[in-house]
Enzyme design. Structure first.
Site, PDB file in Angstrom:
ATOM      1  N   LYS A   1       4.433  -2.120  -8.027  1.00  0.00           N
ATOM      2  CA  LYS A   1       3.340  -1.899  -7.069  1.00  0.00           C
ATOM      3  C   LYS A   1       3.671  -0.647  -6.292  1.00  0.00           C
ATOM      4  O   LYS A   1       4.793  -0.499  -5.778  1.00  0.00           O
ATOM      5  CB  LYS A   1       3.265  -3.110  -6.126  1.00  0.00           C
ATOM      6  CG  LYS A   1       2.165  -3.027  -5.102  1.00  0.00           C
ATOM      7  CD  LYS A   1       0.933  -3.765  -5.561  1.00  0.00           C
ATOM      8  CE  LYS A   1      -0.327  -3.339  -4.825  1.00  0.00           C
ATOM      9  NZ  LYS A   1      -0.947  -2.092  -5.347  1.00  0.00           N
TER      10      LYS A   1
ATOM     11  N   GLN B   1       9.970   2.554  -2.588  1.00  0.00           N
ATOM     12  CA  GLN B   1       8.989   1.464  -2.674  1.00  0.00           C
ATOM     13  C   GLN B   1       9.656   0.129  -3.031  1.00  0.00           C
ATOM     14  O   GLN B   1       9.203  -0.933  -2.605  1.00  0.00           O
ATOM     15  CB  GLN B   1       7.940   1.832  -3.732  1.00  0.00           C
ATOM     16  CG  GLN B   1       6.665   1.021  -3.677  1.00  0.00           C
ATOM     17  CD  GLN B   1       5.667   1.518  -2.657  1.00  0.00           C
ATOM     18  OE1 GLN B   1       5.470   2.708  -2.522  1.00  0.00           O
ATOM     19  NE2 GLN B   1       5.057   0.613  -1.919  1.00  0.00           N
TER      20      GLN B   1
ATOM     21  N   LYS C   1       5.545   3.982  -8.526  1.00  0.00           N
ATOM     22  CA  LYS C   1       4.755   5.039  -7.877  1.00  0.00           C
ATOM     23  C   LYS C   1       4.223   5.966  -8.964  1.00  0.00           C
ATOM     24  O   LYS C   1       4.819   6.053 -10.044  1.00  0.00           O
ATOM     25  CB  LYS C   1       5.638   5.840  -6.916  1.00  0.00           C
ATOM     26  CG  LYS C   1       4.867   6.683  -5.920  1.00  0.00           C
ATOM     27  CD  LYS C   1       4.418   5.899  -4.702  1.00  0.00           C
ATOM     28  CE  LYS C   1       3.527   6.717  -3.813  1.00  0.00           C
ATOM     29  NZ  LYS C   1       3.217   6.028  -2.549  1.00  0.00           N
TER      30      LYS C   1
ATOM     31  N   GLY D   1      -3.800   3.500  -3.597  1.00  0.00           N
ATOM     32  CA  GLY D   1      -4.019   4.854  -3.097  1.00  0.00           C
ATOM     33  C   GLY D   1      -2.762   5.443  -2.482  1.00  0.00           C
ATOM     34  O   GLY D   1      -1.750   4.773  -2.299  1.00  0.00           O
ATOM     35  N   ASP D   2      -2.803   6.719  -2.208  1.00  0.00           N
ATOM     36  CA  ASP D   2      -1.755   7.434  -1.452  1.00  0.00           C
ATOM     37  C   ASP D   2      -2.406   8.762  -1.060  1.00  0.00           C
ATOM     38  O   ASP D   2      -3.646   8.881  -1.106  1.00  0.00           O
ATOM     39  CB  ASP D   2      -0.492   7.630  -2.320  1.00  0.00           C
ATOM     40  CG  ASP D   2       0.691   8.170  -1.499  1.00  0.00           C
ATOM     41  OD1 ASP D   2       1.148   7.459  -0.601  1.00  0.00           O
ATOM     42  OD2 ASP D   2       1.131   9.305  -1.736  1.00  0.00           O
TER      43      ASP D   2
ATOM     44  N   THR E   1      -2.115   0.254   7.051  1.00  0.00           N
ATOM     45  CA  THR E   1      -0.847   0.977   7.237  1.00  0.00           C
ATOM     46  C   THR E   1      -0.708   1.417   8.696  1.00  0.00           C
ATOM     47  O   THR E   1       0.338   1.220   9.329  1.00  0.00           O
ATOM     48  CB  THR E   1      -0.746   2.179   6.279  1.00  0.00           C
ATOM     49  OG1 THR E   1      -0.992   1.702   4.957  1.00  0.00           O
ATOM     50  CG2 THR E   1       0.609   2.830   6.349  1.00  0.00           C
TER      51      THR E   1
ATOM     52  N   SER F   1      -2.092  -4.697   0.408  1.00  0.00           N
ATOM     53  CA  SER F   1      -2.452  -4.578  -1.009  1.00  0.00           C
ATOM     54  C   SER F   1      -2.062  -5.856  -1.747  1.00  0.00           C
ATOM     55  O   SER F   1      -2.801  -6.337  -2.614  1.00  0.00           O
ATOM     56  CB  SER F   1      -1.718  -3.402  -1.653  1.00  0.00           C
ATOM     57  OG  SER F   1      -2.353  -2.199  -1.317  1.00  0.00           O
TER      58      SER F   1
HETATM   59  P1  NDP Z   1      -3.978  11.251   3.579  1.00  0.00           P
HETATM   60  O1  NDP Z   1      -4.145  12.111   2.372  1.00  0.00           O
HETATM   61  O2  NDP Z   1      -5.104  10.409   4.041  1.00  0.00           O
HETATM   62  O3  NDP Z   1      -3.514  12.155   4.825  1.00  0.00           O
HETATM   63  C1  NDP Z   1      -2.384  12.964   4.781  1.00  0.00           C
HETATM   64  C2  NDP Z   1      -2.346  13.780   6.057  1.00  0.00           C
HETATM   65  O4  NDP Z   1      -1.148  14.542   6.083  1.00  0.00           O
HETATM   66  C3  NDP Z   1      -3.481  14.776   6.155  1.00  0.00           C
HETATM   67  O5  NDP Z   1      -3.789  14.959   7.507  1.00  0.00           O
HETATM   68  C4  NDP Z   1      -2.851  16.040   5.552  1.00  0.00           C
HETATM   69  O6  NDP Z   1      -3.478  17.237   6.000  1.00  0.00           O
HETATM   70  C5  NDP Z   1      -1.455  15.934   6.117  1.00  0.00           C
HETATM   71  N1  NDP Z   1      -0.518  16.659   5.242  1.00  0.00           N
HETATM   72  C6  NDP Z   1      -0.363  16.526   3.904  1.00  0.00           C
HETATM   73  N2  NDP Z   1       0.571  17.376   3.444  1.00  0.00           N
HETATM   74  C7  NDP Z   1       1.009  18.052   4.522  1.00  0.00           C
HETATM   75  C8  NDP Z   1       1.963  19.065   4.717  1.00  0.00           C
HETATM   76  N3  NDP Z   1       2.686  19.554   3.704  1.00  0.00           N
HETATM   77  N4  NDP Z   1       2.159  19.505   5.999  1.00  0.00           N
HETATM   78  C9  NDP Z   1       1.456  19.000   7.040  1.00  0.00           C
HETATM   79  N5  NDP Z   1       0.522  18.038   6.905  1.00  0.00           N
HETATM   80  C10 NDP Z   1       0.312  17.578   5.684  1.00  0.00           C
HETATM   81  O7  NDP Z   1      -2.678  10.376   3.288  1.00  0.00           O
HETATM   82  P2  NDP Z   1      -2.213   9.032   3.989  1.00  0.00           P
HETATM   83  O8  NDP Z   1      -2.555   9.046   5.436  1.00  0.00           O
HETATM   84  O9  NDP Z   1      -2.647   7.906   3.138  1.00  0.00           O
HETATM   85  O10 NDP Z   1      -0.632   9.142   3.806  1.00  0.00           O
HETATM   86  C11 NDP Z   1       0.212   9.808   4.747  1.00  0.00           C
HETATM   87  C12 NDP Z   1       1.643   9.402   4.489  1.00  0.00           C
HETATM   88  O11 NDP Z   1       1.774   7.985   4.626  1.00  0.00           O
HETATM   89  C13 NDP Z   1       2.213   9.736   3.106  1.00  0.00           C
HETATM   90  O12 NDP Z   1       3.586   9.997   3.228  1.00  0.00           O
HETATM   91  C14 NDP Z   1       2.000   8.433   2.347  1.00  0.00           C
HETATM   92  O13 NDP Z   1       2.894   8.317   1.261  1.00  0.00           O
HETATM   93  C15 NDP Z   1       2.330   7.439   3.440  1.00  0.00           C
HETATM   94  N6  NDP Z   1       1.808   6.102   3.243  1.00  0.00           N
HETATM   95  C16 NDP Z   1       0.474   5.863   3.101  1.00  0.00           C
HETATM   96  C17 NDP Z   1       0.016   4.574   2.946  1.00  0.00           C
HETATM   97  C18 NDP Z   1      -1.436   4.255   2.897  1.00  0.00           C
HETATM   98  O14 NDP Z   1      -1.771   3.066   2.869  1.00  0.00           O
HETATM   99  N7  NDP Z   1      -2.336   5.215   2.922  1.00  0.00           N
HETATM  100  C19 NDP Z   1       0.955   3.435   2.841  1.00  0.00           C
HETATM  101  C20 NDP Z   1       2.323   3.783   3.100  1.00  0.00           C
HETATM  102  C21 NDP Z   1       2.727   5.073   3.253  1.00  0.00           C
HETATM  103  P3  NDP Z   1      -4.658  17.898   5.121  1.00  0.00           P
HETATM  104  O15 NDP Z   1      -5.870  17.079   5.395  1.00  0.00           O
HETATM  105  O16 NDP Z   1      -4.745  19.298   5.624  1.00  0.00           O
HETATM  106  O17 NDP Z   1      -4.186  17.817   3.695  1.00  0.00           O
END
Ligand code: NDP
Length: 444
Positions: free
Chosen positions: A90, A111, A126, A165-166, A209, A376
């Site tokens: 997962k 994970q 992943k 998703g991610d 999350t 999830s």
């Molecule tokens: P999203 O794609 O919804 O959002 C990611 C955010 O981070 C956006 O604001 C993006 O900006 C910013 N970002 C991405 N890359 C960079 C970078 N190199 N420098 C600065 N900002 C950056 O992703 P999520 O919110 O879903 O995920 C965020 C984190 O949380 C990840 O590490 C993910 O693995 C982790 N996560 C997510 C879960 C989930 O349920 N969604 C569960 C557990 C962990 P921009 O819009 O400009 O790209």
């Protein structure tokens, strides 16, 4: 040489050019040292650590797709099925140009422990691709997702591997992938989570999350004599995790004053307007400059800088390695009392150590952001039962899970003489269950 050091060296040697994977393995194994050393002969004989750091299966495939002008593109795609000792694989699918095998392996490895910590029966995996959904039309995104799933569908299933998703994979992408899976395999089953509510999704998965991050942070603060209410919070990111972390923090009486994206960041001293943030990011899919334009009093800055703002609590929710040593120093100087990771591995190892040495409460991502994968797993349960639970029911279970995770890691840290070291506590608690299951299942 100790067993832990041997295996760290082996990982570096056998997996060249994968620095994020090396970093994740090193961070986990270092904090497991005391547990491994207490049982070293048996673990070594069974090559338990070698098996733990080597994925059960790694899939690499090409994804050809056609853009709106008729041009064909080819992306690299990955699914790493890391460990199935405690349940089906997962873990999410990341769509971002930075994706490569090393990043997917680091995320898959983390994970394993995160999923174990939830207390639910899910193994670690992943996947993703270097495809960038940004700037693509809906039809182009659909073309990519269908081609991606045409290959991936041979290797996943509700009882074998359940992706989610991610970064870059939201409700739209999951919908296209689910449709293609069903079309090819002829199965209407819970093969993906993060689905829309009309076709098997769970209420509260979108919020899970970010909300879970706040439930754990609230409990960690409470157990250390603080109240989240009235605290000033700095959040980075403005995606799924950041938005719902901001929303829950404000519901709990804290004030969130920053958000960021990959080009800049916003300081809003009056507190982030979540409805406006959602409009800009979820509806218009625009940059944060749009937020600042619509909100008098909010400042927009280009580049990095969120961690220069004085705050009580910092919640990095964007991406890996976004909180560096100099950021940790700025946070400590500004009186920050707690950092909880919404993203996966957003804090560098040096920054983590600096925060811990300076008495900042530090909750690692594999515990603090486990609410997403936990919900999830609740979506999988609902799909198996062919039932849908209410928002309150799911949210209530999520809160219980997050509070339990905190107490499990707190107790594991205490048991091994590292009270207050929640990084070690999370790794130990997550590891022991997986190691026990691997040992019981023999050499596989
Ligand atoms: P999203 O794609 O919804 O959002 C990611 C955010 O981070 C956006 O604001 C993006 O900006 C910013 N970002 C991405 N890359 C960079 C970078 N190199 N420098 C600065 N900002 C950056 O992703 P999520 O919110 O879903 O995920 C965020 C984190 O949380 C990840 O590490 C993910 O693995 C982790 N996560 C997510 C879960 C989930 O349920 N969604 C569960 C557990 C962990 P921009 O819009 O400009 O790209």
């Amino acid at each position: 040489m100790s067993y832990v050091d041997e295996v760290i060296d082996l990982v570096v040697e056998k997996n060249p050019a994968q620095p994020e994977f090396h970093q994740a393995v090193k961070e986990v194994l270092e904090s497991l040292r005391v547990v491994i050393e207490a049982n070293e002969a048996a673990y070594r004989k069974d090559a338990l650590l070698e098996r733990l750091v080597t994925p059960e299966r790694q899939l690499l495939f090409r994804v050809p797709w056609v853009d709106d002008k008729g041009q064909v593109h080819v992306n690299n795609a990955f699914r790493v099925q890391f460990n199935s000792a405690i349940g089906p694989y997962k873990g999410g699918l990341r769509l971002h140009p930075s994706v490569n095998l090393g990043i997917i392996k680091f995320l898959g490895f983390e994970q394993i422990f995160k999923n174990s910590l939830t207390g639910l029966p899910i193994g670690g995996g992943k996947g993703g691709s270097d495809f960038d959904p940004k700037g693509k039309s809906d039809r182009e995104v659909m073309a990519f997702c269908q081609s991606f799933m045409t290959e991936l569908c041979k290797y996943i299933g509700a009882d074998t591997d359940v992706p989610a998703g991610d970064i870059g994979t939201g409700a739209r992408e999951i919908g296209y992938m689910f449709g293609q899976y069903k079309r090819i395999r002829g199965l209407y089953e819970g093969v993906l989570t993060g689905k829309g509510l009309s076709y098997g999704g769970s209420l509260a998965r979108t919020e899970a999350t970010g909300y879970g991050l706040l439930y754990l942070t609230e409990e960690m603060l409470k157990c250390n004599g603080h109240d989240i209410k009235g605290k000033t919070v700095a959040v980075s990111g403005s995606g799924n995790v950041a938005i719902y972390a901001t929303q829950k923090a404000q519901q709990l009486g804290a004030k969130v004053v920053t958000v960021s994206d990959s080009t800049g960041w916003v300081y809003d001293k009056d507190g982030i307007d979540v409805a406006l943030l959602k409009e800009v990011k979820e509806v218009k899919r625009a940059r944060l400059t749009e937020y600042a334009k619509a909100r008098p009093g909010a400042e927009y800055h280009e580049g990095r800088g969120v961690w220069t703002i004085k705050c009580d609590v910092a919640l990095p929710c964007a991406t890996q390695n976004e909180l560096h040593l100099e950021d940790a120093k700025a946070l400590v100087a500004g009186g920050c009392i707690a950092v909880a990771e919404g993203a996966n591995m957003p804090t560098t190892m040096e920054a983590t150590e600096y925060l811990q040495e300076n008495g900042v409460l530090f909750a690692p991502g594999k515990a603090a952001n486990a609410g997403g994968v936990a919900t999830s797993a609740l979506e999988m349960s609902q799909n198996s039962e062919r039932l849908s639970w209410t928002f309150e029911e799911v949210d209530g279970k999520l809160k219980n899970i997050m509070v339990n995770i905190f107490h499990n890691l707190d107790e594991a840290a205490k048991k091994y003489g590292m009270e207050g070291n929640y990084v070690a506590g999370a790794n130990i608690a997550g590891f022991l269950k997986v190691a026990d299951a691997m040992t019981a299942q023999g050499i596989v």
